[in-house]
Motif scaffolding. Structure first.
Motif, PDB file in Angstrom:
ATOM      1  N   HIS A 156       0.793  -1.008   0.095  1.00  0.00           N
ATOM      2  CA  HIS A 156      -0.327   0.137   0.191  1.00  0.00           C
ATOM      3  C   HIS A 156       1.019   1.108   0.059  1.00  0.00           C
ATOM      4  N   ILE A 157       0.538   2.265  -0.015  1.00  0.00           N
ATOM      5  CA  ILE A 157       0.893   3.454  -0.589  1.00  0.00           C
ATOM      6  C   ILE A 157       0.789   4.835   0.862  1.00  0.00           C
ATOM      7  N   GLU A 158       1.925   4.547   2.093  1.00  0.00           N
ATOM      8  CA  GLU A 158       1.911   5.788   2.651  1.00  0.00           C
ATOM      9  C   GLU A 158       2.484   7.034   2.256  1.00  0.00           C
ATOM     10  N   GLY A 159       1.795   8.656   3.112  1.00  0.00           N
ATOM     11  CA  GLY A 159       2.570   9.605   3.091  1.00  0.00           C
ATOM     12  C   GLY A 159       1.608  10.564   1.652  1.00  0.00           C
ATOM     13  N   LEU A 160       0.575   9.372   1.634  1.00  0.00           N
ATOM     14  CA  LEU A 160      -0.353  10.872   0.714  1.00  0.00           C
ATOM     15  C   LEU A 160      -0.941  11.575   0.988  1.00  0.00           C
ATOM     16  N   ILE A 161      -1.012  11.483   2.482  1.00  0.00           N
ATOM     17  CA  ILE A 161      -1.599  12.763   3.069  1.00  0.00           C
ATOM     18  C   ILE A 161      -0.602  13.934   3.373  1.00  0.00           C
ATOM     19  N   LEU A 169       5.356  -2.386   2.241  1.00  0.00           N
ATOM     20  CA  LEU A 169       4.437  -3.465   2.183  1.00  0.00           C
ATOM     21  C   LEU A 169       3.781  -4.527   3.245  1.00  0.00           C
ATOM     22  N   GLU A 170       2.312  -5.233   2.636  1.00  0.00           N
ATOM     23  CA  GLU A 170       1.930  -6.132   4.028  1.00  0.00           C
ATOM     24  C   GLU A 170       2.204  -7.451   3.837  1.00  0.00           C
ATOM     25  N   ARG A 171       1.445  -7.838   4.723  1.00  0.00           N
ATOM     26  CA  ARG A 171       0.700  -9.631   4.829  1.00  0.00           C
ATOM     27  C   ARG A 171       1.962 -10.279   4.573  1.00  0.00           C
ATOM     28  N   SER A 172       1.978 -11.187   3.689  1.00  0.00           N
ATOM     29  CA  SER A 172       3.094 -12.551   3.646  1.00  0.00           C
ATOM     30  C   SER A 172       3.149 -12.728   2.199  1.00  0.00           C
ATOM     31  N   GLY A 189       4.944  -2.184   9.260  1.00  0.00           N
ATOM     32  CA  GLY A 189       5.660  -1.768   8.858  1.00  0.00           C
ATOM     33  C   GLY A 189       5.492  -0.715  10.298  1.00  0.00           C
ATOM     34  N   ARG A 190       5.796   0.853  10.111  1.00  0.00           N
ATOM     35  CA  ARG A 190       5.359   1.900  11.324  1.00  0.00           C
ATOM     36  C   ARG A 190       4.260   1.527  11.033  1.00  0.00           C
ATOM     37  N   GLY A 191       3.770   1.123  12.674  1.00  0.00           N
ATOM     38  CA  GLY A 191       1.954   1.794  13.493  1.00  0.00           C
ATOM     39  C   GLY A 191       2.067   3.030  14.320  1.00  0.00           C
ATOM     40  N   TRP A 192       1.378   3.188  14.511  1.00  0.00           N
ATOM     41  CA  TRP A 192       0.840   4.843  15.053  1.00  0.00           C
ATOM     42  C   TRP A 192       2.006   5.172  16.565  1.00  0.00           C
ATOM     43  N   LEU A 193       1.791   3.717  17.574  1.00  0.00           N
ATOM     44  CA  LEU A 193       2.291   3.701  18.424  1.00  0.00           C
ATOM     45  C   LEU A 193       3.641   3.094  18.403  1.00  0.00           C
ATOM     46  N   SER A 199       9.874  -3.314   7.960  1.00  0.00           N
ATOM     47  CA  SER A 199       9.954  -4.593   8.514  1.00  0.00           C
ATOM     48  C   SER A 199       9.256  -5.419   8.358  1.00  0.00           C
ATOM     49  N   PHE A 200       9.738  -6.413   8.637  1.00  0.00           N
ATOM     50  CA  PHE A 200       9.982  -8.199   8.125  1.00  0.00           C
ATOM     51  C   PHE A 200      10.395  -8.822   9.094  1.00  0.00           C
TER      52      PHE A 200
END
Length: 354
Positions: A156-161, A169-172, A189-193, A199-200
């Protein structure tokens, strides 16, 4: 997706196949390892090493992720790498337009290593852009008569805002070898907290025995990761930012085939670099109209575009055997307009040394 010039890349998706092999020494390394367990681990290490190039290098080069140019049917991207690994060659071809599918083959004859595959992307939109990659890759090691199946990670694409898009990357995804080992890679990835970007964790185990872990790998695919054995001893460390890359060589524009990416898209790329949206749109329309005219002609004549280097097949027995060990795994041929295999005899007609 229609996009303004400032978020368009000057690179077509057919070029993305090259990101698999910008470090040929890692690609061919498994061919020199006699131990099948270590060989499978080196294949896992090589795959992980490609992730930064495939999903982050453009963001670093251009300042943020850009939307690539949509390839036209029959588009080609051809090149080679020359370094201590010898000659590694690449042929990439757009084999389908609806749905858009890119097929590729990368090979090093000296070491008897060949990677081939094909993929498409299925995008969905919510709070971000989610992309499911459809297709797979297969690595062949001639010396050991081995094959390795790679499934492709979702992203998915982060940083759009913030206006600085980047890929996460996500899932497996999985690597299944004919020698009896499977690697599972879990992306986070990096979560809110908590958590770190890109990461993987990965584990390699005898196929069907996920609890009997032989190697674990953990870290960030854009930075550093560590390979540990079953005793938690570090046996290898990879630092993505320090790994040297080999430059891909392509023919000068005037020597390229008219269907090769950089020649075909040269006027569009020049307009994008200038920020000239009017010329960008006009030159893109020229290419797109040729595609529409070709499809109308094919429909009227009842013919189909003849692919140059790849053939569509009904099934791939080698793939089917390995994918049976992937949860929910299938060729998804209906989403890629078929199953695509590289045709070495076709390549030889064009003087490529297979």
């Amino acid at each position: 997706m229609t996009a303004p010039a400032f978020i368009l890349s000057t690179t077509s998706l057919t070029e993305f196949s090259a990101y698999w092999a910008e470090m040929p020494n890692l690609l061919v390394a498994p061919a020199a390892e006699s131990d099948p367990k270590k060989r499978s681990m080196l294949v896992l290490k090589w795959f992980l090493s490609t992730l930064k190039q495939q999903y982050s290098s453009r963001n670093e080069k251009l300042g943020s992720e850009k939307k690539p140019l949509n390839p036209f049917l029959g588009e080609l991207f051809i090149g080679n790498w020359e370094d201590e690994a010898g000659t590694t060659q690449l042929i990439s071809e757009q084999v389908s337009h609806h749905p858009p599918v890119t097929a590729y083959c990368i090979w090093n004859k000296k070491h008897g290593v060949r990677l081939e595959g094909y993929n498409a992307q299925k995008a969905s939109f919510g709070r971000t852009i989610n992309i499911k990659q459809v297709g797979h890759a297969m690595l062949y090691l001639d010396k050991y008569n081995e094959s390795y199946l790679f499934t492709l990670p979702a992203l998915h694409i982060e940083g759009l805002i913030s206006g600085s898009p980047f890929v996460e990357l996500e899932r497996s995804s999985y690597i299944v070898s004919s020698s009896g080992f499977t690697s599972k890679i879990d992306y986070s990835g990096r979560g809110w907290l908590s958590g770190k970007k890109n990461s993987f964790t990965a584990s390699m185990y005898p196929t069907g025995k996920e609890k009997d872990v032989i190697y674990n790998v953990e870290g960030q695919w854009t930075d550093t990761f560590h390979v540990k054995d079953a005793h938690k001893t570090t046996v290898d460390t990879y630092e993505a930012k320090k790994q040297p890359k080999t430059a891909l060589k392509v023919a000068p524009l005037d020597q390229q085939d008219p269907l090769e990416s950089r020649r075909a898209w040269s006027k569009v790329a020049q307009a994008i670099e200038k920020g000239d949206m009017n010329t960008t749109s006009a030159e893109k329309s020229v290419i797109e109209e040729k595609q529409r005219a070709m499809r109308r002609q094919e429909k009227e004549e009842g013919t189909e575009w003849q692919r140059r280097f790849f053939s569509r097949v009904k099934e791939n027995a080698n793939f089917e055997k390995l994918v049976s060990h992937v949860p929910g795994g299938s060729a998804d041929a209906d989403q890629t307009n078929g199953i695509w295999l590289f045709d070495p005899e076709a390549a030889k007609k064009y003087k490529y040394d297979i």
